[in-house]
Design a protein around this motif. Structure first.
Motif, PDB file in Angstrom:
ATOM      1  N   PRO A  92      -7.579  40.667  55.714  1.00  0.00           N
ATOM      2  CA  PRO A  92      -6.913  39.364  55.852  1.00  0.00           C
ATOM      3  C   PRO A  92      -7.599  38.537  56.936  1.00  0.00           C
ATOM      4  CG  PRO A  92      -5.296  41.123  55.737  1.00  0.00           C
ATOM      5  CD  PRO A  92      -6.639  41.788  55.845  1.00  0.00           C
ATOM      6  N   PRO A  93      -7.624  37.230  56.815  1.00  0.00           N
ATOM      7  CA  PRO A  93      -8.432  36.400  57.705  1.00  0.00           C
ATOM      8  C   PRO A  93      -8.089  36.538  59.181  1.00  0.00           C
ATOM      9  CG  PRO A  93      -6.959  35.045  56.380  1.00  0.00           C
ATOM     10  CD  PRO A  93      -6.925  36.423  55.794  1.00  0.00           C
ATOM     11  N   LEU A  94      -6.809  36.621  59.508  1.00  0.00           N
ATOM     12  CA  LEU A  94      -6.445  36.731  60.919  1.00  0.00           C
ATOM     13  C   LEU A  94      -6.902  38.060  61.499  1.00  0.00           C
ATOM     14  CD1 LEU A  94      -5.112  35.562  63.397  1.00  0.00           C
ATOM     15  CD2 LEU A  94      -2.888  36.341  62.523  1.00  0.00           C
ATOM     16  N   ILE A  95      -6.798  39.144  60.725  1.00  0.00           N
ATOM     17  CA  ILE A  95      -7.242  40.463  61.189  1.00  0.00           C
ATOM     18  C   ILE A  95      -8.755  40.463  61.402  1.00  0.00           C
ATOM     19  CG2 ILE A  95      -7.315  42.916  60.657  1.00  0.00           C
ATOM     20  CD1 ILE A  95      -4.505  41.821  61.172  1.00  0.00           C
ATOM     21  N   GLY A  96      -9.490  39.926  60.436  1.00  0.00           N
ATOM     22  CA  GLY A  96     -10.937  39.855  60.592  1.00  0.00           C
ATOM     23  C   GLY A  96     -11.356  38.980  61.755  1.00  0.00           C
ATOM     24  N   ALA A  97     -10.651  37.866  61.957  1.00  0.00           N
ATOM     25  CA  ALA A  97     -10.973  36.968  63.061  1.00  0.00           C
ATOM     26  C   ALA A  97     -10.722  37.641  64.409  1.00  0.00           C
ATOM     27  CB  ALA A  97     -10.156  35.685  62.947  1.00  0.00           C
ATOM     28  N   LEU A  98      -9.633  38.364  64.529  1.00  0.00           N
ATOM     29  CA  LEU A  98      -9.326  39.072  65.779  1.00  0.00           C
ATOM     30  C   LEU A  98     -10.369  40.156  66.062  1.00  0.00           C
ATOM     31  CD1 LEU A  98      -5.479  39.380  65.325  1.00  0.00           C
ATOM     32  CD2 LEU A  98      -6.592  38.241  67.246  1.00  0.00           C
ATOM     33  N   ARG A  99     -10.746  40.877  65.037  1.00  0.00           N
ATOM     34  CA  ARG A  99     -11.742  41.940  65.205  1.00  0.00           C
ATOM     35  C   ARG A  99     -13.063  41.371  65.706  1.00  0.00           C
ATOM     36  NH1 ARG A  99     -13.685  46.232  60.530  1.00  0.00           N
ATOM     37  NH2 ARG A  99     -13.299  48.154  61.699  1.00  0.00           N
ATOM     38  N   GLY A 100     -13.483  40.278  65.088  1.00  0.00           N
ATOM     39  CA  GLY A 100     -14.748  39.680  65.480  1.00  0.00           C
ATOM     40  C   GLY A 100     -14.705  38.979  66.821  1.00  0.00           C
ATOM     41  N   ALA A 101     -13.526  38.448  67.213  1.00  0.00           N
ATOM     42  CA  ALA A 101     -13.420  37.698  68.468  1.00  0.00           C
ATOM     43  C   ALA A 101     -13.338  38.613  69.680  1.00  0.00           C
ATOM     44  CB  ALA A 101     -12.200  36.781  68.414  1.00  0.00           C
ATOM     45  N   PHE A 102     -12.626  39.727  69.562  1.00  0.00           N
ATOM     46  CA  PHE A 102     -12.466  40.627  70.706  1.00  0.00           C
ATOM     47  C   PHE A 102     -13.721  41.437  70.997  1.00  0.00           C
ATOM     48  CE2 PHE A 102      -7.880  39.962  70.673  1.00  0.00           C
ATOM     49  CZ  PHE A 102      -7.545  40.184  72.009  1.00  0.00           C
ATOM     50  N   TYR A 103     -14.405  41.868  69.949  1.00  0.00           N
ATOM     51  CA  TYR A 103     -15.494  42.826  70.115  1.00  0.00           C
ATOM     52  C   TYR A 103     -16.543  42.413  71.143  1.00  0.00           C
ATOM     53  CZ  TYR A 103     -19.555  45.706  68.962  1.00  0.00           C
ATOM     54  OH  TYR A 103     -20.653  46.530  69.053  1.00  0.00           O
ATOM     55  N   PRO A 104     -17.122  41.198  71.074  1.00  0.00           N
ATOM     56  CA  PRO A 104     -18.197  40.878  72.030  1.00  0.00           C
ATOM     57  C   PRO A 104     -17.745  40.869  73.485  1.00  0.00           C
ATOM     58  CG  PRO A 104     -17.592  38.934  70.741  1.00  0.00           C
ATOM     59  CD  PRO A 104     -16.906  40.095  70.108  1.00  0.00           C
ATOM     60  N   HIS A 105     -16.469  40.623  73.740  1.00  0.00           N
ATOM     61  CA  HIS A 105     -15.972  40.666  75.118  1.00  0.00           C
ATOM     62  C   HIS A 105     -15.808  42.102  75.618  1.00  0.00           C
ATOM     63  CE1 HIS A 105     -15.152  36.355  75.494  1.00  0.00           C
ATOM     64  NE2 HIS A 105     -14.731  36.397  74.244  1.00  0.00           N
ATOM     65  N   LEU A 106     -15.625  43.044  74.706  1.00  0.00           N
ATOM     66  CA  LEU A 106     -15.408  44.434  75.094  1.00  0.00           C
ATOM     67  C   LEU A 106     -16.705  45.239  75.150  1.00  0.00           C
ATOM     68  CD1 LEU A 106     -12.196  45.123  72.982  1.00  0.00           C
ATOM     69  CD2 LEU A 106     -12.344  44.579  75.418  1.00  0.00           C
ATOM     70  N   ARG A 126     -25.305  52.975  73.081  1.00  0.00           N
ATOM     71  CA  ARG A 126     -25.092  51.592  73.485  1.00  0.00           C
ATOM     72  C   ARG A 126     -24.661  50.810  72.250  1.00  0.00           C
ATOM     73  NH1 ARG A 126     -25.289  54.206  77.204  1.00  0.00           N
ATOM     74  NH2 ARG A 126     -26.572  54.068  79.081  1.00  0.00           N
ATOM     75  N   TYR A 127     -23.778  49.858  72.457  1.00  0.00           N
ATOM     76  CA  TYR A 127     -23.196  49.102  71.352  1.00  0.00           C
ATOM     77  C   TYR A 127     -23.862  47.737  71.235  1.00  0.00           C
ATOM     78  CZ  TYR A 127     -19.803  52.786  71.903  1.00  0.00           C
ATOM     79  OH  TYR A 127     -19.217  54.018  72.008  1.00  0.00           O
ATOM     80  N   PRO A 128     -24.164  47.287  70.027  1.00  0.00           N
ATOM     81  CA  PRO A 128     -24.806  45.973  69.847  1.00  0.00           C
ATOM     82  C   PRO A 128     -23.828  44.854  70.175  1.00  0.00           C
ATOM     83  CG  PRO A 128     -24.204  46.889  67.726  1.00  0.00           C
ATOM     84  CD  PRO A 128     -23.918  47.965  68.736  1.00  0.00           C
ATOM     85  N   PRO A 129     -24.317  43.670  70.520  1.00  0.00           N
ATOM     86  CA  PRO A 129     -23.432  42.573  70.908  1.00  0.00           C
ATOM     87  C   PRO A 129     -22.619  41.998  69.766  1.00  0.00           C
ATOM     88  CG  PRO A 129     -25.718  41.841  70.852  1.00  0.00           C
ATOM     89  CD  PRO A 129     -25.743  43.323  70.681  1.00  0.00           C
ATOM     90  N   ASP A 130     -23.060  42.180  68.524  1.00  0.00           N
ATOM     91  CA  ASP A 130     -22.393  41.590  67.369  1.00  0.00           C
ATOM     92  C   ASP A 130     -21.654  42.667  66.583  1.00  0.00           C
ATOM     93  OD1 ASP A 130     -22.143  39.205  65.465  1.00  0.00           O
ATOM     94  OD2 ASP A 130     -22.933  40.792  64.162  1.00  0.00           O
ATOM     95  N   HIS A 131     -20.402  42.396  66.222  1.00  0.00           N
ATOM     96  CA  HIS A 131     -19.610  43.407  65.522  1.00  0.00           C
ATOM     97  C   HIS A 131     -20.159  43.740  64.148  1.00  0.00           C
ATOM     98  CE1 HIS A 131     -15.942  44.990  63.377  1.00  0.00           C
ATOM     99  NE2 HIS A 131     -16.069  45.803  64.399  1.00  0.00           N
ATOM    100  N   GLU A 132     -20.697  42.769  63.447  1.00  0.00           N
ATOM    101  CA  GLU A 132     -21.272  43.042  62.131  1.00  0.00           C
ATOM    102  C   GLU A 132     -22.393  44.071  62.230  1.00  0.00           C
ATOM    103  OE1 GLU A 132     -20.434  41.785  58.947  1.00  0.00           O
ATOM    104  OE2 GLU A 132     -18.611  41.256  60.042  1.00  0.00           O
ATOM    105  N   GLU A 133     -23.179  43.973  63.288  1.00  0.00           N
ATOM    106  CA  GLU A 133     -24.266  44.942  63.468  1.00  0.00           C
ATOM    107  C   GLU A 133     -23.705  46.331  63.731  1.00  0.00           C
ATOM    108  OE1 GLU A 133     -28.203  45.636  66.329  1.00  0.00           O
ATOM    109  OE2 GLU A 133     -27.107  43.730  66.369  1.00  0.00           O
ATOM    110  N   PHE A 134     -22.638  46.419  64.510  1.00  0.00           N
ATOM    111  CA  PHE A 134     -22.022  47.721  64.761  1.00  0.00           C
ATOM    112  C   PHE A 134     -21.418  48.310  63.474  1.00  0.00           C
ATOM    113  CE2 PHE A 134     -18.175  50.158  66.170  1.00  0.00           C
ATOM    114  CZ  PHE A 134     -18.870  51.274  66.626  1.00  0.00           C
ATOM    115  N   ILE A 135     -20.799  47.468  62.643  1.00  0.00           N
ATOM    116  CA  ILE A 135     -20.246  47.944  61.381  1.00  0.00           C
ATOM    117  C   ILE A 135     -21.360  48.463  60.471  1.00  0.00           C
ATOM    118  CG2 ILE A 135     -19.159  47.177  59.229  1.00  0.00           C
ATOM    119  CD1 ILE A 135     -17.192  47.816  61.441  1.00  0.00           C
TER     120      ILE A 135
END
Length: 257
Positions: A95-109, A125-134
């Protein structure tokens, strides 16, 4: 060939925009007090985020629980010894809100996660972009999405646990309370325990209101000792509901095998 799923799909029941201010979720998350959140994570292993979602957003997400077409599986906790209550894992596309939250929080963490791994002598080490980590998760066979919705009724609870689903684990996650304590339910507090070597466990209870989030440690974090940092293990759960019903959404950043 590795399959890769888009993070969102069009679902009008879950808006991505704050109805009070018109700000997208990404801008709202970017505006959080990240210095305080990082300090809390270093000191306590968790940090509360007040009023992350609006009441209408919480209600829209709670209403999705009955939409079985949105989920890949349903878990009844008592069948597995996990506690009482149930939860459902969302399917891709999220769902859009879930995907948006996942993508927004990740780079700060990510900076916290990488700093913690360095302190604990963990090479990952974790990449800066969540799509790359997925993509990293999917390349290792972790293809199933892990964001989930939890539902509790009177007498339900969630045993202390860690959300580990494969080789690749992001060490922080987010839970958002979608129900109103004192009106929709009583009891049902978010609880964490921390086990330090040669010490008794320390408990942390995080009071949350409707729309509040908690950012917390998945499994381990570093603590500074007299001889340098050492690793402590954490678990999280939910205490027994004394009345009513409670919905929570969990944002986990790694996918599952």
């Amino acid at each position: 060939m590795t399959s890769h799923h888009p993070a969102t799909t069009a679902l009008p029941a879950a808006p991505q925009t704050d109805q009070r201010t018109g700000q997208p979720i990404e801008r709202r998350v970017n505006a959080l007090d990240w210095r305080r959140i990082e300090h809390d994570l270093d000191q306590y292993g968790c940090s509360a985020v007040p009023q992350l979602l609006t009441p209408s957003e919480c209600d829209a997400l709670s209403a999705l629980y009955s939409r079985d077409d949105l989920y890949r599986s349903r878990i009844v906790m008592a069948r597995h010894g996990f506690g009482r209550g149930e939860y459902k894992y969302f399917a891709y596309p999220l769902p859009p809100l879930i995907g948006a939250l996942r993508g927004a929080f990740y780079p700060h963490l990510v900076p916290v996660a990488n700093r913690w791994n360095r302190a604990m002598a963990i090479d990952v080490r974790y990449p800066p972009d969540h799509e790359e980590f997925i993509r990293r998760c999917h390349d290792a066979g972790q293809l199933r999405p892990t964001p989930l919705m939890l539902q509790y009724g009177e007498g339900d609870y969630n045993c202390l646990h860690q959300d580990l689903y494969g080789e690749h684990v992001f060490p922080l996650q987010v839970a958002i309370l979608l129900s109103e304590p004192g009106r929709d339910f009583t009891g049902g507090e978010f609880v964490m325990t921390e086990q330090r070597p040669r010490m008794q466990s320390r408990a942390e209870v995080v009071p949350l209101a409707k729309g509040d989030a908690v950012v917390f440690t998945v499994n381990s974090r570093p603590v500074q000792g007299t001889r340098g940092p050492y690793r402590v293990n954490l678990r999280h759960g939910v205490s027994r509901l004394r009345s009513g019903h409670r919905h929570t959404v969990g944002i986990i950043f790694h996918d599952a095998q």
